[in-house]
Motif scaffolding. Structure first.
Motif, mmCIF file in Angstrom:
data_model
loop_
_atom_site.group_PDB
_atom_site.id
_atom_site.type_symbol
_atom_site.label_atom_id
_atom_site.label_comp_id
_atom_site.label_asym_id
_atom_site.label_seq_id
_atom_site.Cartn_x
_atom_site.Cartn_y
_atom_site.Cartn_z
ATOM 1 N N VAL A 54 0.831 -1.207 0.000
ATOM 2 C CA VAL A 54 0.000 0.000 0.000
ATOM 3 C C VAL A 54 0.863 1.254 0.000
ATOM 4 O O VAL A 54 0.705 2.136 -0.838
ATOM 5 N N MET A 55 1.787 1.352 0.944
ATOM 6 C CA MET A 55 2.603 2.564 1.088
ATOM 7 C C MET A 55 3.937 2.386 0.368
ATOM 8 O O MET A 55 4.780 1.604 0.797
ATOM 9 N N TRP A 59 4.130 6.042 -6.752
ATOM 10 C CA TRP A 59 2.730 5.621 -6.743
ATOM 11 C C TRP A 59 2.467 4.697 -5.565
ATOM 12 O O TRP A 59 3.212 3.753 -5.331
ATOM 13 N N THR A 60 1.390 4.933 -4.848
ATOM 14 C CA THR A 60 0.965 4.017 -3.794
ATOM 15 C C THR A 60 0.397 2.751 -4.435
ATOM 16 O O THR A 60 0.191 2.700 -5.652
ATOM 17 N N THR A 83 -0.338 -4.625 3.816
ATOM 18 C CA THR A 83 -0.090 -3.397 4.556
ATOM 19 C C THR A 83 0.099 -3.682 6.039
ATOM 20 O O THR A 83 -0.425 -4.663 6.563
#
Length: 122
Positions: A54-55, A59-60, A83
């Motif tokens: 996710v992080m 780009w996420t 995540t």
């Protein structure tokens, strides 16, 4: 054989995921360290499932998924997010993107393959 595209900016996570999934001979894993790398990889490798951190810088995971799903041949490929942020609000937001599952980090390498297979049939 399930073709999986894994995108994560942490080299250790990429390596651990690849090793744990390829031990079973059920998965063919292509690893990418960014969303941009993923877009390049799909020119040579059409996956059956996306596994996205996710992080990430740049780009996420959700942004990467949006770009991947914008490609007509990939719009039906199921996506799973990984995540460390697994609050109910965060998970609800990620599932609202259309993802099939959220896998919490740290994950169990012994059950990861089963989690992915289960998510793919949801």
């Amino acid at each position: 054989m399930i073709k999986l595209l894994h995108v994560d900016d942490e080299a250790d996570i990429l390596e651990l995921t690849k090793l744990s999934l390829e031990l079973s001979d059920d998965f063919d894993v292509v690893s990418c360290s960014s969303g941009k790398d993923a877009l390049l990889a799909i020119e040579q490798f059409i996956p059956d499932v996306f596994l996205l951190d996710v992080m990430m810088p740049g780009w996420t995971g959700p942004e990467t998924l949006e770009k991947l799903w914008a490609i007509p041949s990939l719009k039906d490929v199921p996506a799973i997010f990984m995540t460390a942020r697994v609050s109910s609000g965060s998970c609800a937001e990620l599932l609202a993107t259309g993802a099939k599952e959220i896998i919490a980090k740290p994950f169990d390498p012994m059950t990861l393959g089963a989690q992915i297979k289960s998510a793919m049939i949801k």
